[in-house]
Design a protein around this motif. Sequence first.
Motif, PDB file in Angstrom:
ATOM      1  N   ASP A  62       4.600   2.248  30.508  1.00 21.99           N
ATOM      2  CA  ASP A  62       5.549   1.154  30.451  1.00 21.99           C
ATOM      3  C   ASP A  62       6.941   1.637  30.073  1.00 21.99           C
ATOM      4  O   ASP A  62       7.953   1.024  30.435  1.00 21.99           O
ATOM      5  CB  ASP A  62       5.061   0.104  29.446  1.00 21.99           C
ATOM      6  N   TYR A  89      -2.841   0.535  34.576  1.00 22.09           N
ATOM      7  CA  TYR A  89      -2.141  -0.413  33.701  1.00 22.09           C
ATOM      8  C   TYR A  89      -1.568  -1.505  34.581  1.00 22.09           C
ATOM      9  O   TYR A  89      -0.790  -1.244  35.507  1.00 22.09           O
ATOM     10  CB  TYR A  89      -1.027   0.307  32.927  1.00 22.09           C
ATOM     11  N   ARG A  90      -1.964  -2.756  34.295  1.00 28.82           N
ATOM     12  CA  ARG A  90      -1.494  -3.886  35.082  1.00 28.82           C
ATOM     13  C   ARG A  90      -0.701  -4.820  34.165  1.00 28.82           C
ATOM     14  O   ARG A  90      -1.170  -5.211  33.101  1.00 28.82           O
ATOM     15  CB  ARG A  90      -2.682  -4.653  35.696  1.00 28.82           C
ATOM     16  N   ARG A  91       0.499  -5.233  34.652  1.00 29.22           N
ATOM     17  CA  ARG A  91       1.355  -6.135  33.893  1.00 29.22           C
ATOM     18  C   ARG A  91       2.325  -6.822  34.831  1.00 29.22           C
ATOM     19  O   ARG A  91       2.982  -6.152  35.641  1.00 29.22           O
ATOM     20  CB  ARG A  91       2.117  -5.368  32.814  1.00 29.22           C
ATOM     21  N   SER A 149      -1.108  -8.296  29.798  1.00 27.49           N
ATOM     22  CA  SER A 149      -1.295  -6.931  30.284  1.00 27.49           C
ATOM     23  C   SER A 149      -2.793  -6.624  30.308  1.00 27.49           C
ATOM     24  O   SER A 149      -3.585  -7.201  29.567  1.00 27.49           O
ATOM     25  CB  SER A 149      -0.567  -5.930  29.381  1.00 27.49           C
TER      26      SER A 149
END
Length: 474
Positions: A62, A89-91, A149
């Motif tokens: 991030d 990583y998903r956001r 997230s």
Amino acid sequence: MQVQPSVMTGRFSGLSSKLIATIIGVILLVEIVVYLPSLASFRTNWLEDRLRVGIVAARVLDAVPDVMALPRNLTDRLLNSADAYAIVYRREGQSQLIELTEPVIPDEVVTADLRLSDLPTQIWGALDTLFAGPGRTLRVVGAGDMEESLVELLMSETPLRREMLDYSRSIALVSLGIAAVTAFVLYVLVSRLFIDPVLRVTGNMLSFRKSPENAALILTPSLRRDEIGILERELAAMENEIFSMLRQRRHLADLGLAVAKINHDLRNTLTSAQLLSDQVATLDDPKVQRLAPRLVTTLDRAIGFAQSVLDYGRETAAAPNFAPVALRAVVEDAAFEARASGNPLLAFSNEVDSELIVEVDAGQMGRVLGNLLKNAREALEAHSDIADPAIVVSATSDDERVVISVSDNGPGLPPRARANLFVAFEGSARAGGTGLGLAIAREIVEAHGGELALAEQALGTRFDITLPQRRAAT
């Protein structure tokens, strides 16, 4: 054939071994119930540790705009720390991926969603991992440390399964140790409180059964106030009663043998005297003619008394041989033997239903009815002033019992006979009687599981024989 009681061959062959096995089994069952949530918690903690490394990697992703600019040694270090092939990583609808230099293509992938925290799901996931075969890839999904997230890890399931097996072995060893120690402590306590007293009572019963006439084997009860103490006191009382009864039986047997011998000789003497009295009765002397009948009557009574005593002494305690019989026919035979039927001095009435079938010992029940009918006949014959003397036998039945009634319209039983009813040598209603007939009749009826009782009525005498209905009447 008499069945011998089983004898314990060792301390752990009876209640002791069952007690130990039960204690260990219950403890292991409790450990299994505790083990499943514990194993699920172990798996969840293990996965959460790896997921935290993934969250750290997510923070790095991030903070760096260009993932490709990250040094390869840093990404490999992050992946190795999490034991993962790849971290996603998903956001906010965007996904970022870091993976090993040489990507791994899994054959079988299973998902472990740490967002599902209910216990059944965790237990099912733990069992699935524990019993799964090698080679599976685990997809761990969990929430990140930022709003909306998501972090995913792809990793081999083998390290997790190996550590879960090690954990299970440790739990098993600890559980067995706890079970063994607890079982031993409980066994020592329960043995002192229960097993040892039960073994003592059991051993005493076996020893006393082999030699019930040995007073030294009578149990000495303890001072306990619980159920075992009650058992010991009652057993000691019963053994005392058996010891006294056997001793009294031996004395009575010896006394009865002596009485039987004396009675036998007395009967022979009385028989000789009776023959002599018959000869004397033929003399023409008026005094002899007046006294001879009294002498003959007295000798007949004495001989009858001696014969009754001998018959009672020969009485056996054979168990009834039950068989279905027509009760009316049994009554007819008994009345004939007792000289109640066909007697010109009285009227006999058999009111038993010809279709009534009872399951009794016909011979023994015939003796009971014969004694009752004989007593009724003798009572009526002794009172010639009774108008229309009669004997009636009737019976009623239902699904549970049969009641046989033998009644007459005679003078009834005197108070002394009522007070000593069914007592040998005491309950006779006539002079010179022994009272043995009613005593024997009651014994036979009780052996049939029934009851012989004197019924109350305004006129005459009635005896009721109540028998259980062993088979439905047809």
